[in-house]
Design a protein around this motif. Structure first.
Motif, PDB file in Angstrom:
ATOM      1  N   ARG A 120     130.283  50.601  50.293  1.00 52.37           N
ATOM      2  CA  ARG A 120     129.201  49.816  50.528  1.00 52.37           C
ATOM      3  C   ARG A 120     128.086  50.466  51.499  1.00 52.37           C
ATOM      4  N   ALA A 121     127.501  51.740  51.190  1.00 56.03           N
ATOM      5  CA  ALA A 121     126.717  52.199  52.055  1.00 56.03           C
ATOM      6  C   ALA A 121     125.865  52.988  51.277  1.00 56.03           C
ATOM      7  N   ALA A 122     124.451  53.347  51.787  1.00 47.67           N
ATOM      8  CA  ALA A 122     123.586  54.094  51.050  1.00 47.67           C
ATOM      9  C   ALA A 122     122.704  55.021  51.861  1.00 47.67           C
ATOM     10  N   ARG A 123     122.213  56.014  51.325  1.00 50.97           N
ATOM     11  CA  ARG A 123     121.684  57.006  52.133  1.00 50.97           C
ATOM     12  C   ARG A 123     120.325  56.894  51.601  1.00 50.97           C
ATOM     13  N   ILE A 124     119.438  56.679  52.582  1.00 50.61           N
ATOM     14  CA  ILE A 124     117.816  56.412  52.277  1.00 50.61           C
ATOM     15  C   ILE A 124     117.057  57.028  53.415  1.00 50.61           C
ATOM     16  N   LEU A 150     108.613  60.357  52.356  1.00 50.34           N
ATOM     17  CA  LEU A 150     109.899  60.257  52.494  1.00 50.34           C
ATOM     18  C   LEU A 150     110.503  58.776  52.217  1.00 50.34           C
ATOM     19  N   ASP A 151     110.487  58.142  50.887  1.00 52.99           N
ATOM     20  CA  ASP A 151     110.675  56.838  51.000  1.00 52.99           C
ATOM     21  C   ASP A 151     111.697  56.312  49.912  1.00 52.99           C
ATOM     22  N   ARG A 152     112.706  57.434  49.466  1.00 60.60           N
ATOM     23  CA  ARG A 152     113.559  57.155  48.285  1.00 60.60           C
ATOM     24  C   ARG A 152     114.944  56.497  49.128  1.00 60.60           C
ATOM     25  N   VAL A 153     115.581  55.971  48.166  1.00 57.28           N
ATOM     26  CA  VAL A 153     117.125  55.726  48.281  1.00 57.28           C
ATOM     27  C   VAL A 153     117.668  56.880  47.597  1.00 57.28           C
ATOM     28  N   ARG A 154     118.302  57.778  48.367  1.00 54.10           N
ATOM     29  CA  ARG A 154     118.944  59.015  47.870  1.00 54.10           C
ATOM     30  C   ARG A 154     120.173  58.953  47.006  1.00 54.10           C
ATOM     31  N   GLU A 155     120.786  58.068  47.651  1.00 54.11           N
ATOM     32  CA  GLU A 155     122.567  58.004  47.186  1.00 54.11           C
ATOM     33  C   GLU A 155     122.854  56.746  47.322  1.00 54.11           C
ATOM     34  N   VAL A 156     123.720  55.779  46.515  1.00 59.72           N
ATOM     35  CA  VAL A 156     124.569  54.736  47.015  1.00 59.72           C
ATOM     36  C   VAL A 156     126.182  55.086  46.862  1.00 59.72           C
ATOM     37  N   ASP A 157     126.703  54.618  47.665  1.00 59.75           N
ATOM     38  CA  ASP A 157     128.143  54.536  47.698  1.00 59.75           C
ATOM     39  C   ASP A 157     128.669  53.135  47.452  1.00 59.75           C
ATOM     40  N   TRP A 197     122.567  57.130  56.500  1.00 59.49           N
ATOM     41  CA  TRP A 197     123.573  56.365  55.775  1.00 59.49           C
ATOM     42  C   TRP A 197     123.525  55.021  56.501  1.00 59.49           C
ATOM     43  N   VAL A 198     123.260  54.084  55.372  1.00 58.35           N
ATOM     44  CA  VAL A 198     123.267  52.714  56.108  1.00 58.35           C
ATOM     45  C   VAL A 198     124.342  51.682  55.351  1.00 58.35           C
ATOM     46  N   ARG A 199     124.984  50.689  56.075  1.00 56.46           N
ATOM     47  CA  ARG A 199     125.741  50.020  55.599  1.00 56.46           C
ATOM     48  C   ARG A 199     124.919  48.740  54.672  1.00 56.46           C
ATOM     49  N   VAL A 200     125.508  48.685  53.553  1.00 56.79           N
ATOM     50  CA  VAL A 200     124.581  47.592  52.658  1.00 56.79           C
ATOM     51  C   VAL A 200     125.682  46.451  52.455  1.00 56.79           C
ATOM     52  N   LEU A 256     112.893  49.829  50.072  1.00 59.49           N
ATOM     53  CA  LEU A 256     114.260  50.271  50.183  1.00 59.49           C
ATOM     54  C   LEU A 256     114.915  49.150  49.472  1.00 59.49           C
ATOM     55  N   GLU A 257     114.545  47.791  49.586  1.00 55.07           N
ATOM     56  CA  GLU A 257     115.346  46.640  48.939  1.00 55.07           C
ATOM     57  C   GLU A 257     115.038  46.722  47.551  1.00 55.07           C
ATOM     58  N   ALA A 258     113.963  47.190  47.179  1.00 51.32           N
ATOM     59  CA  ALA A 258     113.673  47.240  45.576  1.00 51.32           C
ATOM     60  C   ALA A 258     114.525  48.201  44.951  1.00 51.32           C
ATOM     61  N   GLN A 259     114.923  49.423  45.789  1.00 50.24           N
ATOM     62  CA  GLN A 259     115.619  50.467  45.058  1.00 50.24           C
ATOM     63  C   GLN A 259     117.040  49.863  45.309  1.00 50.24           C
ATOM     64  N   LEU A 260     117.509  49.138  46.247  1.00 46.68           N
ATOM     65  CA  LEU A 260     118.878  48.736  46.159  1.00 46.68           C
ATOM     66  C   LEU A 260     119.140  47.486  45.229  1.00 46.68           C
ATOM     67  N   ALA A 261     118.105  46.967  45.161  1.00 49.60           N
ATOM     68  CA  ALA A 261     118.447  45.638  44.280  1.00 49.60           C
ATOM     69  C   ALA A 261     119.017  45.883  42.898  1.00 49.60           C
ATOM     70  N   PRO A 262     118.836  46.815  42.262  1.00 48.45           N
ATOM     71  CA  PRO A 262     119.527  47.341  40.683  1.00 48.45           C
ATOM     72  C   PRO A 262     120.883  47.395  40.928  1.00 48.45           C
ATOM     73  N   HIS A 263     121.579  47.600  42.262  1.00 48.17           N
ATOM     74  CA  HIS A 263     122.848  47.755  42.622  1.00 48.17           C
ATOM     75  C   HIS A 263     123.310  46.423  43.088  1.00 48.17           C
ATOM     76  N   ASN A 264     122.894  45.327  43.013  1.00 47.50           N
ATOM     77  CA  ASN A 264     123.011  44.268  43.494  1.00 47.50           C
ATOM     78  C   ASN A 264     123.310  44.357  44.839  1.00 47.50           C
ATOM     79  N   LEU A 265     123.019  45.325  45.817  1.00 45.61           N
ATOM     80  CA  LEU A 265     123.127  45.715  47.257  1.00 45.61           C
ATOM     81  C   LEU A 265     121.779  45.135  47.965  1.00 45.61           C
ATOM     82  N   SER A 266     122.198  45.043  49.257  1.00 48.86           N
ATOM     83  CA  SER A 266     120.754  44.825  50.200  1.00 48.86           C
ATOM     84  C   SER A 266     121.337  45.197  51.698  1.00 48.86           C
ATOM     85  N   LEU A 267     120.275  45.657  52.364  1.00 45.10           N
ATOM     86  CA  LEU A 267     120.462  46.243  53.633  1.00 45.10           C
ATOM     87  C   LEU A 267     120.384  44.637  54.579  1.00 45.10           C
ATOM     88  N   ARG A 268     119.709  43.942  54.118  1.00 40.58           N
ATOM     89  CA  ARG A 268     119.471  42.366  54.896  1.00 40.58           C
ATOM     90  C   ARG A 268     119.177  42.765  56.300  1.00 40.58           C
TER      91      ARG A 268
END
Ligand SMILES: Cc1cc2nc3c(=O)[nH]c(=O)nc-3n(C[C@H](O)[C@H](O)[C@H](O)COP(=O)(O)OP(=O)(O)OC[C@H]3O[C@@H](n4cnc5c(N)ncnc54)[C@H](O)[C@@H]3O)c2cc1C
Length: 537
Positions: free
Chosen positions: A167-171, A156-163, A270-273, A180-192
């Protein structure tokens, strides 16, 4: 193409275990530091000679599509990555392997696994990346259970949704840091959120253990980045609402955070990105006196500047981490922003440091990345240096060196006494075990009301005696922390290792309330027994 293998016993990738020559050089450095020669290096146990306990359970039919009783997989789910885990693994001791390893692909399969555990009286241990340093995934559950099932969230390793608006993502919980960072990168977002175990640990593991990331101030724990949590419990689905904040009574997320698998399995959150930072400012400040450096960090923590990095390393820690400091204590300062240049923040921070006799001869370094690629490249460089450290601890095991870390947090008023007492107790324990030892300290995180000191110790031990020696030093350090006003852990979790000290620091009525919550969610008491709470009769 063969996929890269994780080490069955040590930290990280199997192909990154340092070669004999490199380990010999490391041994010489430790000899210089400790002043006494150590044991001749040994090699880890060959894969063919591993001792893996036979499985006591047959794979039940409803779980067959996603469950295995194979020895290799069970061996790899036996230990976390604390020093005692490394010792067991180095010796080839996988005698406490779980009986089954389930790798569910959705929540329905998790529910099936939990139903089986309840019915069959089998302990269920949620397994993220297996990087626990507190015995969180150890199979030490006591004699009441018919067996142990390790429930591996890796599928279970997918980013399912980006808002992007909020600025949040369901992971999903099994996503490791890089996944998770590789899947957020195309959105120019990061959990950091970069714990040192970033490469292998998972979002679910971070939430379950309240992990600490690289932000040294403000958003220090994963808690600060979690918007809502979804958890499958033996008594149903636990889903909190997405809210930026809420004052509606005690928060369900607060109970899920740090629950260490005792209530259920976290499946997603859901996490804040944030936008990837473009502006960075860095500086390295040297201090001759430890007390002045501590005062400078306290002033910085109370200034409202909120540096991203504010790590104070004592001079031994600087030496161990090869930070150039010419024998001084060193403060690593950094700011980052996706929005604005950082000169005024850094200038004020350096003024505060200078007021406490801090020197910054090279001055601050400011950089601005013009593209997403540049930002990623800068991150890569920083990460490479940070993530190499744990391979050294694994190498030290092969040299018969006692090498571990422990951490705490306390208020500033108590820090001087705590620091002196913890160091003295740990050094004394090292002297009585191996005859020599060093203890170093850094602040991993700092708050307006206190620091989170992080200690590293190195000492001599003998092959065959490592576990006994480690226990003695760990006990002495933990006792001193509690006696002097610290917490048994700031971010390494409780697990099985810290439970007895955790019991001493929490209020008794709270322990009763926690046990009642467990009984309501997990009446058969099968979820990660012996973590946080003792097994109930
Ligand atoms: C070299 C090294 C460096 C480290 N650096 C840091 C650091 O910088 N900051 C920090 O905080 N920690 C650090 N740790 C400790 C460890 O990485 C953290 O505790 C991490 O959060 C564990 O994540 P994991 O996915 O590996 O979880 P695991 O080790 O698999 O599990 C840890 C605990 O969480 C439970 N759990 C895991 N996943 C779930 C889930 N989905 N649902 C319910 N329960 C679950 C497990 O049952 C267990 O009790 C480090 C460890 C090592 C070995």
């Amino acid at each position: 193409m063969k996929s890269r293998e994780r080490s069955a016993w040590g930290w990280g990738w199997a192909d990154r275990f340092p070669a004999a020559e490199e380990r010999r050089a490391l041994g010489e450095l430790v000899t210089a530091l400790l002043g006494t020669p150590g044991e001749a290096p040994r090699e880890p146990c060959e894969a063919a000679a591993l001792i893996v306990s036979p499985s006591r359970l047959a794979v039940p039919a409803p779980l067959a599509p996603f469950t295995s009783d194979g020895d290799d997989l069970r061996a790899r789910r036996t230990h976390g990555r604390a020093y005692p885990d490394l010792i067991h693994g180095f010796r080839g001791d996988f005698d406490r392997a779980p009986d089954l390893v389930a790798r569910p692909r959705d929540e329905g399969e998790i529910e099936r696994a939990l139903a089986f555990c309840e019915e069959a009286g089998v302990a269920c241990i949620p397994y993220g990346g297996g990087t626990s340093v507190a015995g969180g995934v150890a199979t030490d559950v006591g004699g009441r259970y018919a067996g142990v099932l390790s429930l591996d969230l890796g599928a279970l390793d997918r980013v399912r949704e980006v808002d992007p608006v909020s600025r949040a993502a369901r992971i999903q919980a099994g996503a490791t840091g890089p996944r998770l960072e590789a899947q957020l990168a195309p959105h120019n977002l990061s959990l950091r959120h970069y714990p040192q175990s970033f490469e292998f640990s998972t979002l679910g593991g971070w939430i379950a253990t309240r992990a600490g990331g690289h932000y040294a101030t403000l958003y220090t724990h994963i808690d600060d980045l979690v918007e809502s949590v979804r958890m499958v419990t033996p008594r149903g689905l636990w889903q909190s609402r997405r809210l930026p904040a809420s004052g509606a009574g005690p928060s369900p997320d607060r109970l899920a955070l740090g629950s260490e698998g005792i209530f259920g399995v976290i499946t997603e959150a859901w996490v804040r990105v944030v936008e990837r930072p473009r502006h960075r400012a860095r500086a390295s400040v040297s201090f001759d006196e430890w007390e002045a450096a501590v005062d400078a960090v306290r002033a910085l923590a109370q200034s409202g500047l909120h540096p991203t990095n504010c790590r104070l390393l004592d001079r031994t820690e600087a030496l161990l981490h090869r930070v150039s400091a010419e024998g001084a204590h060193v403060l690593l300062l950094a700011f980052e922003s996706a929005d604005h240049p950082l000169q005024p923040w850094m200038a004020r921070a350096l003024e505060i440091a200078a007021a406490h006799k801090g020197r910054c001869p090279r001055g601050p370094q400011h950089s601005e990345s013009v593209s997403r690629g540049d930002a990623a490249a800068a991150d890569e460089k920083w990460r490479a240096a940070f993530f190499d450290g744990p391979y050294l601890q694994t190498a030290l095991v092969s040299l018969g060196v006692l090498a571990d870390t422990f951490e705490t947090a306390c208020t500033w008023d108590r820090f001087p006494a705590l620091h002196a007492g913890v160091r003295a107790a740990t050094e004394e324990a090292l002297r009585t075990t191996g005859g020599a030892g060093v203890v170093s300290c850094r602040f991993s995180h700092v708050y307006p009301d206190g620091p989170a000191p992080y200690y590293t110790f190195l000492g001599r031990t003998r092959f065959g005696r490592e576990l006994e020696d480690w226990s003695r030093v760990k006990q002495a350090a933990s006792d001193a922390i509690l006696a002097l006003g610290g917490t048994i852990t700031h971010h390494h979790a409780v697990g099985r290792t810290h439970r007895s000290h955790y019991e001493r620091e929490r209020p008794a009525p709270f322990a009763a309330a926690l046990a009642a919550a467990k009984r309501a969610l997990d009446p058969a008491w099968v979820m990660n027994p012996n973590v946080l709470l003792p097994v109930e009769a």
